[in-house]
Design a protein around this motif. Sequence first.
Motif, PDB file in Angstrom:
ATOM      1  N   GLN A 344       0.818  -1.223   0.000  1.00 48.38           N
ATOM      2  CA  GLN A 344       0.000   0.000   0.000  1.00 48.38           C
ATOM      3  C   GLN A 344       0.850   1.271   0.000  1.00 48.38           C
ATOM      4  O   GLN A 344       0.338   2.353  -0.271  1.00 48.38           O
ATOM      5  CB  GLN A 344      -0.944   0.029   1.213  1.00 48.38           C
ATOM      6  CG  GLN A 344      -0.319   0.433   2.544  1.00 48.38           C
ATOM      7  CD  GLN A 344       0.243  -0.749   3.295  1.00 48.38           C
ATOM      8  OE1 GLN A 344       0.419  -1.824   2.711  1.00 48.38           O
ATOM      9  NE2 GLN A 344       0.518  -0.573   4.582  1.00 48.38           N
ATOM     10  N   ARG A 345       2.139   1.145   0.273  1.00 50.36           N
ATOM     11  CA  ARG A 345       3.009   2.334   0.302  1.00 50.36           C
ATOM     12  C   ARG A 345       3.451   2.662  -1.129  1.00 50.36           C
ATOM     13  O   ARG A 345       4.445   2.127  -1.619  1.00 50.36           O
ATOM     14  CB  ARG A 345       4.214   2.087   1.198  1.00 50.36           C
ATOM     15  CG  ARG A 345       3.876   2.037   2.695  1.00 50.36           C
ATOM     16  CD  ARG A 345       5.134   2.068   3.537  1.00 50.36           C
ATOM     17  NE  ARG A 345       4.868   2.107   4.958  1.00 50.36           N
ATOM     18  CZ  ARG A 345       4.613   3.219   5.670  1.00 50.36           C
ATOM     19  NH1 ARG A 345       4.590   4.374   5.047  1.00 50.36           N
ATOM     20  NH2 ARG A 345       4.403   3.148   6.962  1.00 50.36           N
ATOM     21  N   ARG A 346       2.711   3.538  -1.785  1.00 55.32           N
ATOM     22  CA  ARG A 346       2.965   3.856  -3.190  1.00 55.32           C
ATOM     23  C   ARG A 346       3.164   5.345  -3.454  1.00 55.32           C
ATOM     24  O   ARG A 346       3.485   5.732  -4.582  1.00 55.32           O
ATOM     25  CB  ARG A 346       1.787   3.367  -4.042  1.00 55.32           C
ATOM     26  CG  ARG A 346       1.669   1.849  -4.128  1.00 55.32           C
ATOM     27  CD  ARG A 346       2.631   1.297  -5.157  1.00 55.32           C
ATOM     28  NE  ARG A 346       2.522  -0.148  -5.323  1.00 55.32           N
ATOM     29  CZ  ARG A 346       3.121  -0.818  -6.297  1.00 55.32           C
ATOM     30  NH1 ARG A 346       3.855  -0.172  -7.187  1.00 55.32           N
ATOM     31  NH2 ARG A 346       2.999  -2.130  -6.379  1.00 55.32           N
ATOM     32  N   LEU A 347       2.951   6.200  -2.465  1.00 62.10           N
ATOM     33  CA  LEU A 347       2.958   7.645  -2.714  1.00 62.10           C
ATOM     34  C   LEU A 347       4.337   8.255  -2.473  1.00 62.10           C
ATOM     35  O   LEU A 347       5.106   7.785  -1.633  1.00 62.10           O
ATOM     36  CB  LEU A 347       1.934   8.343  -1.820  1.00 62.10           C
ATOM     37  CG  LEU A 347       0.478   7.916  -2.007  1.00 62.10           C
ATOM     38  CD1 LEU A 347      -0.431   8.724  -1.100  1.00 62.10           C
ATOM     39  CD2 LEU A 347       0.050   8.046  -3.467  1.00 62.10           C
ATOM     40  N   VAL A 348       4.613   9.326  -3.220  1.00 53.61           N
ATOM     41  CA  VAL A 348       5.848  10.086  -3.068  1.00 53.61           C
ATOM     42  C   VAL A 348       5.534  11.385  -2.343  1.00 53.61           C
ATOM     43  O   VAL A 348       4.562  12.082  -2.659  1.00 53.61           O
ATOM     44  CB  VAL A 348       6.475  10.413  -4.443  1.00 53.61           C
ATOM     45  CG1 VAL A 348       7.680  11.334  -4.282  1.00 53.61           C
ATOM     46  CG2 VAL A 348       6.869   9.130  -5.165  1.00 53.61           C
ATOM     47  N   ARG A 349       6.399  11.733  -1.379  1.00 50.95           N
ATOM     48  CA  ARG A 349       6.326  13.028  -0.709  1.00 50.95           C
ATOM     49  C   ARG A 349       7.694  13.691  -0.814  1.00 50.95           C
ATOM     50  O   ARG A 349       8.680  13.173  -0.284  1.00 50.95           O
ATOM     51  CB  ARG A 349       5.949  12.865   0.769  1.00 50.95           C
ATOM     52  CG  ARG A 349       4.537  12.392   1.008  1.00 50.95           C
ATOM     53  CD  ARG A 349       3.524  13.497   0.700  1.00 50.95           C
ATOM     54  NE  ARG A 349       2.168  13.043   0.970  1.00 50.95           N
ATOM     55  CZ  ARG A 349       1.371  12.459   0.082  1.00 50.95           C
ATOM     56  NH1 ARG A 349       1.840  12.221  -1.146  1.00 50.95           N
ATOM     57  NH2 ARG A 349       0.152  12.098   0.394  1.00 50.95           N
ATOM     58  N   GLY A 350       7.754  14.812  -1.499  1.00 45.57           N
ATOM     59  CA  GLY A 350       8.989  15.592  -1.589  1.00 45.57           C
ATOM     60  C   GLY A 350       8.934  16.757  -0.623  1.00 45.57           C
ATOM     61  O   GLY A 350       7.974  17.529  -0.634  1.00 45.57           O
ATOM     62  N   LEU A 351       9.951  16.883   0.219  1.00 44.75           N
ATOM     63  CA  LEU A 351      10.039  17.968   1.200  1.00 44.75           C
ATOM     64  C   LEU A 351      11.325  18.742   0.914  1.00 44.75           C
ATOM     65  O   LEU A 351      12.402  18.382   1.383  1.00 44.75           O
ATOM     66  CB  LEU A 351      10.039  17.413   2.619  1.00 44.75           C
ATOM     67  CG  LEU A 351       8.846  16.524   3.002  1.00 44.75           C
ATOM     68  CD1 LEU A 351       9.025  15.960   4.402  1.00 44.75           C
ATOM     69  CD2 LEU A 351       7.541  17.301   2.899  1.00 44.75           C
ATOM     70  N   PHE A 352      11.209  19.812   0.126  1.00 48.04           N
ATOM     71  CA  PHE A 352      12.376  20.493  -0.435  1.00 48.04           C
ATOM     72  C   PHE A 352      12.678  21.811   0.273  1.00 48.04           C
ATOM     73  O   PHE A 352      11.774  22.531   0.690  1.00 48.04           O
ATOM     74  CB  PHE A 352      12.153  20.771  -1.919  1.00 48.04           C
ATOM     75  CG  PHE A 352      12.249  19.555  -2.793  1.00 48.04           C
ATOM     76  CD1 PHE A 352      13.460  19.188  -3.356  1.00 48.04           C
ATOM     77  CD2 PHE A 352      11.137  18.763  -3.026  1.00 48.04           C
ATOM     78  CE1 PHE A 352      13.562  18.059  -4.146  1.00 48.04           C
ATOM     79  CE2 PHE A 352      11.225  17.635  -3.811  1.00 48.04           C
ATOM     80  CZ  PHE A 352      12.445  17.279  -4.385  1.00 48.04           C
TER      81      PHE A 352
END
Length: 518
Positions: A344-352
Amino acid sequence: MTTVVTVLRDTYLDSVVQLSGTRAMRAVEGVEWATAAMATEANLATLTENGFDPAGWDGAGAGDLVLAVRADDEQVAAAAEDAGRAAMFSARGDGPGTREESDPRTLAEALDRQPGSTVAVISVPGDYAPLETTKALAGGLHVLLFSDNVSVEDEVALKQRAVEQGLLVMGPGAGTAMLDRTCLGFANVVGDPATRTGSVAVVAAAGTGAQEAASLLDRAGVGVRHVIGLGGRDLTAAVGGPMGRLAVRSLAADPETDAILLVSKPPDPEVARGVLAEAGDTPLVAALIGLDGSDDDDPPTVTRSSTLEGGVLAMLRRMGHPAPNTTAGLRDQVTAAVRDLPEQRRLVRGLFSGGTLCYEALVLLERELGPVHSNTPLDERYGLPAPAGAHVCLDLGEEEFTKGRPHPMIDPEARIEHLRATGEDRDVGVVLLDVVLGHGSHPNPASELAPLCAEIIGRGGPRIVVYVLGTDQDPQGFERQRAAFAEAGCIVTWTAARAALAAAAIAVRDPKIVERPL
């Protein structure tokens, strides 16, 4: 909870110094929120929004410094204020409201005492920036205009005047520059061109894009002598590229410049043609992020790329210099990272922290994953708030995240908050972080971020991909920072572009993505 506001009258400090005071105050245990800022209308409004009583700064103006602290008790608040004052005033050798006799109070006084000056760095509230820039130009100075909130109309007028005088106005909102290897603002330390191959000049309408390009060239063994920031709007149709044209023309005429690397988010096509034409016979690579393909009107000396890594590799080829292997070992690392990653872990989170790096990541992620939502979207359809189940990349250096708090390059607190929350999201498969080193940045970002990364990864949370932007000469220690994140269990890449591709590869469980040609 105690709130304390102190006004230091007739005490102006540069924004970077203010941020150092803010960081020092917030580091005191028991402090919930604190800031050191000039008493502009915008900053005072921020204090009100954060629950401070306006009576505490009654009569304060833009030339006064405000220290505001919300803490567990008065003793903690006092300790925080002492820490802030020490951070801001120790290097100056004086105190608030006082000045040493040798400290000039105006630009004219400074020029009288240092007549050989050639550059002015201006960092004042946007309302005052045009006047100060005009004064500097009248004094025959190039200008690094760090200030933002300068209108397009004022920018055009200032740059027209500068062009008439043959002077540079780097900005507004130009956070980085390097002139003959002298660093200004946020800048990375590069090696002596005499010990490296050739000499390249970087011209950039993108702050962290300029830093990325210069750092990658330096780490590949190519000399970088100049980095000229243009301000993010210079190559738009509204501004017309006056500084871009002047910078490229001046560098093309410089016998010590072998080639030019132009960095920008997609510019106005006509403006870009005008800037590229100024290169003449000097080789120029244009890394225009997200803008694919060449232009039939480009001179034969011009090469285009749609990514920062691609632009640097193209420059290395033009100079006959060997290119580093930017994907070495990366496919195996991604394969290992996805082996036990829950489905279920399929999402990307970018913290720039770097706006240009966030934008480049959006370009590369959308090619592999489809829509990615952001506060700096590629497409107006994909802004915020994002729907459930969406990929998201945030530029935490944008105003909505830095209002009343330091930039994430200086203080990782905001990213720590987002990283902690993201690490609890059971649908997130990978977190993408950039860590920018160099002058002006946090002295040891890995000490703050790496332990939390290790905690998240250790408890079975999302995988974390980190790109460290810097050089071997940066004061934070480039290899030391990379090693700290690697020891925390992060995937650490050689370029920002490969970090974005690694994140995409983890999201879709396809390690081959990391080897895409750029």
